[in-house]
Design an enzyme around this catalytic site. Structure first.
Site, short mmCIF file in Angstrom:
data_model
loop_
_atom_site.label_atom_id
_atom_site.label_comp_id
_atom_site.label_asym_id
_atom_site.label_seq_id
_atom_site.Cartn_x
_atom_site.Cartn_y
_atom_site.Cartn_z
N ALA A 19 12.16 -17.24 -10.09
CA ALA A 19 12.66 -18.41 -10.86
C ALA A 19 12.78 -19.85 -10.68
CB ALA A 19 14.12 -17.84 -11.89
N SER A 20 13.32 -20.57 -10.86
CA SER A 20 13.48 -21.68 -10.20
C SER A 20 13.45 -21.96 -8.79
CB SER A 20 14.44 -22.58 -10.78
OG SER A 20 14.18 -22.67 -12.72
N THR A 21 14.13 -21.36 -7.76
CA THR A 21 13.87 -21.18 -6.06
C THR A 21 13.12 -21.13 -5.73
OG1 THR A 21 14.26 -19.21 -6.04
CG2 THR A 21 16.45 -19.85 -6.40
N LEU A 22 11.50 -20.55 -6.37
CA LEU A 22 10.85 -21.37 -5.88
C LEU A 22 9.88 -22.53 -6.13
CD1 LEU A 22 8.41 -18.94 -4.98
CD2 LEU A 22 7.13 -19.58 -6.94
N LYS A 23 10.86 -23.28 -6.79
CA LYS A 23 10.38 -25.07 -7.26
C LYS A 23 10.52 -25.63 -5.88
CE LYS A 23 11.55 -25.13 -11.41
NZ LYS A 23 12.19 -25.17 -13.23
#
Lengths: 366, 603
Positions: free
Chosen positions: B323-327
């Site tokens: 999820a957003s931790t990949l951003k």
């Protein structure tokens, strides 16, 4: 050349007193060797001094009996031979009706000694049969049939004890005098044929444990820890002995209790394990000399009774030896048959000694 | 009658008849002699071996299984000495009788004893002893010792049972041991000789099993046919297993485990500089001692049939959308590919459209974040910004860049790790059987869609951020035995502009420290944490379901937070995932904060 076959003719020239105590030393010595060796093997197999001493006592009793028969004059005991069969028969019936806790009814307990009437019968039967068959110069047909009938009656009584091995020996000891005394070959052939044809019926009437023993023979490895145990362990003992054996008291199979009945029926495997092929050859040699000297009595005697009795008793002895050894090494099913003069067992030893005594006595009656 | 003096009739030859009836037995004797020759001379060697194997018993002496310690030498796993009742079938005469005797003697239910017997006895080899009753009480031992001589085939033997001291707390790290199964042997044929010995089944117990297990010793003894010992011929002592010192801090582990109570999820705390794992949690957990001893089958079954699968190690095998931790990584990739610059601004209106497609890609915030550059996009977790970034970047650039951070391949921590999915055009064609669409890249920009990663992979990737490019292989073993210390194996993620590391870190700091940061709830200026929230969709969604699932997002999503700190010199990088945790920052971030605070304060 005192002990050569020719010594029979020498005997004739002896005084009657000399003849009374003139025995075949070959026979005496080989019997002594075998039975003393037997004591040593029983000790090795059982490690029981008590059992060895008891067997030693039986041996002494047997030797006394041997001497008694050997010095006695058979010609004067004719009546005894004919009547002894009935005594044997009564004992065989007695052993069946006396209440006993054992599953098989083979022994009569006299307190100090338990003895096997069937063992006695296989000794009495040839003598009574031979004396009955030789009461006329030419054996009459009805005499043959009479002996055959009594033989089968005895066989039946032993077989329902049940004791398959000894019952077959009893059958043999009654039928051999019949066939040796001149029973026509045509009947012998017909009888053999009938036996072969009735094998399936015999198989059906065997006990389960007897069938199991026969089946086990063909494939002992099928149940190594069950029915095949005896055979497998005994073969291992014999095979592992190699040529010179592991040494007296050194057989691991026998000393560590892997061979069941090692002091009685399976004693041959202890001998083979501890003394190897070398020991087995020596054993065969002693047995060979004994049987040969016993047979000579039958071959060289001019007396029909002597020929029949000594012939029958020699064949029975050889039957015991060959069947026992074959069974121990897995050639025949396990049946209760001791190795003559060696296996632990009082009745068998004493009766075998009697047998030798009688043949020695007959030997004098050239 | 004087029959004995009669001359024999001339037509009967008794001697030849005697010979005739003698001959079968002579023949039998000759056969017997040949058989004796065959047994002694030809098969003699074979039978000698058999005679030896009859009397010579090789019994195993089991080595002591190595102990396991934490980084501060606190004992985690030990062995408890116990006495078992063993049975050797060969020497038992009547098994039913023996069982009923034992049942009366020890006051044990006969049926339970019988079922134990049929479960554990091996019919194949009656000489091999097996355990009938485990862990005898002192009273039982006393009663048995008196009666043992009347019970042939039974013996009391010492054995070790594994005891994991902190039970559920360290289960995910330590694992459990058990008897060797056929499956184990088929995987590793060497294990066959270890039958009856326990081997590690999961985690450390399995990965380091050969080291912990040690080597069997043997006792060679001579026994008689009833199993009585005659003498001991020789003894070769066992080689005890080596002790292991783990990198785990059991106090940290304990504290964090308590925070997970009643929740499903996973946590990995790694020391970025060394790669040493300081805490590894998978929740719910189980008591490994129940499986180590198998004293109570009901409890064992309870563990195996639990719907929340406590045996599944979520920290290393759970595959979650990052999820957003990949951003931050997508951002770095874009900076590296120069498809965008640090300050480039994009208008986030809450929806993103691709040319020739009417369907909107919605951001999590209705109305969007307005004008965003990369820093703001990370701090506020703008979806639209990263949709656009990924779209411009294309999958061909994105995947290879993410691969450098360890996505898509196992971290190498343990054997039974999952490797997650790092999708590419080729991957999709092979596994899904379809071409790669632009929409797939757009979803991947916010860590959704096909991409999945394990907590350990995410922790390693963030360690690279904390280390400004240094990638350290994660490990959990500090030393084996007494002096063997393992070396750190390092790798580097090189980027053209080193300044970008600082830029990304400033954005991650902003997530916690900026007023508009998504994890502002864990702000604490004393120990500064850089991190990123995430909300992962559990279910991969197709186009029809898109709207529907978006509406039910709160019910389905996992909460994520990854952070490292103190920022000045990161002591710990921590990833926390709470399954169905509703909001990433609310539940996951406080756990990471408490991990970093506790660890830093207790150094």
């Amino acid at each position: 050349m005192k002990n050569s076959p020719l010594s029979f003719s020498v005997n004739m020239r002896m005084s009657s007193n000399e003849r009374q105590f003139s025995f075949d030393n070959w026979i005496i010595i080989s019997v002594l060797i075998l039975s003393l060796f037997g004591l040593a093997m029983i000790y090795s197999a059982s490690h029981s001094v008590e059992m060895t001493i008891r067997q030693g006592i039986y041996l002494v009793i047997g030797l006394i009996g041997l001497l008694f028969f050997a010095v006695s004059n058979f010609r004067k005991m004719e009546i005894f031979y004919l009547q002894s069969f009935w005594i044997g028969l009564i004992l065989l019936i007695l052993v069946l009706i006396i209440p006993s806790e054992a599953a098989t009814k083979r022994w009569i307990d006299l307190g100090f000694f338990t003895f096997q009437p069937s063992e006695l019968m296989r000794f009495i039967l040839p003598i009574s049969a031979a004396s009955f068959l030789t009461r006329n110069p030419i054996t009459k047909a009805k005499d043959w049939w009479f002996v055959i009938t009594l033989t089968f009656l005895s066989f039946y009584l032993v077989s329902i004890q049940p004791d398959l091995g000894t019952s077959l020996i009893v059958l043999l000891s009654g039928l051999l005098p019949v066939v040796i005394s001149g029973f026509p070959w045509i009947y012998i052939s017909a009888g053999s044929l009938l036996t072969i044809l009735s094998l399936p019926i015999i198989w059906i009437n065997l006990f389960d444990y007897q069938k199991q023993r026969i089946l086990t023979l063909f494939n002992p490895e099928a149940d190594i820890y069950g029915a095949g145990w005896n055979i497998v362990q005994s073969k291992i003992a014999v095979g592992s002995g190699g040529f010179f054996g592991k040494g007296y008291l050194q057989g691991t199979q026998s000393q560590l209790d892997f061979i069941p009945e090692s002091h009685s029926d399976f004693i041959f495997s202890v001998i083979a394990e501890e003394f190897g092929l070398f020991g087995v050859i020596l054993l065969f040699l002693v047995y060979g000399i004994l049987i040969y000297r016993l047979l000579l009595v039958s071959f060289l005697s001019s007396n029909r009774f002597a020929k029949i009795v000594s012939g029958t008793l020699s064949i029975i002895l050889l039957a015991y030896i060959s069947i026992n050894i074959s069974m121990v090494i897995g050639l025949l099913p396990v049946v209760g048959m001791p190795l003559p003069f060696i296996s632990q067992g009082g009745t068998a030893l004493i009766v075998n000694m009697f047998t030798i005594g009688i043949i020695l006595s007959l030997r004098k009656e050239a | 009658m004087s029959s004995f003096s009669q001359k024999k009739p001339r037509n009967i030859n008794e001697a030849s008849r005697v010979l005739f009836f003698l001959s079968p037995f002579i023949f039998l004797l000759i056969l017997a002699f040949i058989q004796v020759l065959n047994l002694t001379l030809i098969k003699g060697e074979n039978f000698r071996t058999k005679a030896d194997s009859n009397r010579i018993y090789q019994s195993k002496i089991y080595p002591k299984r190595g102990f396991i310690y934490d980084k501060n030498n606190i004992l985690l796993a030990e062995n408890i000495v116990q006495q078992d009742l063993k049975v050797t079938l060969q020497y038992v005469e009547e098994i039913d009788l023996i069982l009923s005797n034992i049942s009366k003697l020890l006051n044990i239910d006969f049926e339970q004893l019988e079922s134990n017997f049929y479960l554990r006895s091996s019919k194949k080899n009656p000489l091999e002893p097996f355990t009938l009753i485990k862990n005898l009480s002192e009273k039982q031992i006393a009663k048995l010792s008196v009666n043992l001589s009347n019970l042939p085939g039974l013996e009391i033997e010492t054995s070790f049972s594994r005891n994991v001291i902190h039970k559920e707390i360290s289960a995910s790290v330590i694992g459990y041991v058990g008897n060797i199964s056929k499956n184990d042997i088929s995987k590793n044929p060497k294990l066959k000789s270890f039958s009856n010995q326990q081997v590690g089944k999961t985690s450390i117990e399995r990965d380091f099993d050969p080291i912990l297990r040690g080597k069997l010793g043997y006792r060679i003894q001579e026994k008689d046919s009833k199993g009585n010992l005659i003498k001991t011929i020789s003894i070769s002592p066992p080689e005890n297993g080596k002790d292991l010192k783990l990198s785990i801090d059991i106090n940290l582990q304990k504290k964090l485990f308590e925070e997970f109570k009643g929740r499903k999820g996973a946590l990995v705390a790694i020391e970025p500089k060394t790669g040493l794992i300081r805490a590894l949690i998978s929740s719910p957990s189980y008591d490994p001692n129940i499986l180590n001893t198998i004293n109570n089958i009901d409890n064992v079954n309870k563990i195996f049939s639990d719907k929340n699968s406590p045996l599944f190690n979520r920290a290393i095998s759970g595959q979650y959308p990052p999820a957003s931790t990949l951003k931050p990584f997508v951002g770095l990739a874009a900076l590296e590919a120069k498809s965008i610059s640090w300050d480039t601004e994009i208008i986030d209106s809450g929806e993103y459209y691709v040319e020739g497609d009417d369907r909107p890609y919605k951001g999590w915030k209705d109305g969007g974040h307005g004008v965003v550059n990369m820093k703001k996009a990370i701090i506020e977790s703008s979806d639209v910004y990263f949709y656009s970034l990924a779209y411009d970047l294309t999958i061909g650039n994105l995947s290879p860049f993410l691969e450098k951070f360890g996505f898509g391949s196992p971290s190498g921590l343990t054997q039974n790790e999952s490797k997650g999915i790092l999708p590419s055009r080729k991957w999709k064609l092979g596994y899904i059987g379809d071409f790669w669409f632009k929409g797939d890249t757009i979803n991947m920009g916010i860590g959704q869609g096909y991409i999945t990663a394990t907590p350990i992979q995410i922790a390693v990737a963030y360690s690279v951020l904390a280390n400004k490019g240094e990638l350290v292989q994660p490990r959990i073993i500090e030393s084996i035995g007494k002096n063997q210390t393992l070396k750190i194996s390092k790798d580097f993620v090189t980027i053209e502009n080193e300044k970008n590391w600082e830029r990304i870190e400033s954005a991650l700091l902003g997530v916690v420290e900026a007023s508009n940061g998504t994890a502002q709830n864990i702000l604490n200026k004393k120990i500064r944490i850089a991190g990123k929230t995430g909300t992962a969709q559990v279910k991969s969604i197709n186009e029809e379901e898109y709207e529907l699932v978006r509406e039910n997002e709160a019910l389905r999503d996992h909460a994520l937070f990854v952070g490292y700190g103190p920022v000045e010199e990161p002591a710990l990088a921590v990833v926390a995932i709470i399954e169905n945790g509703e909001s990433g920052s609310a539940v996951a971030a406080p756990i990471v904060r408490s991990a970093i605070d506790f660890y830093t304060e207790n150094q």
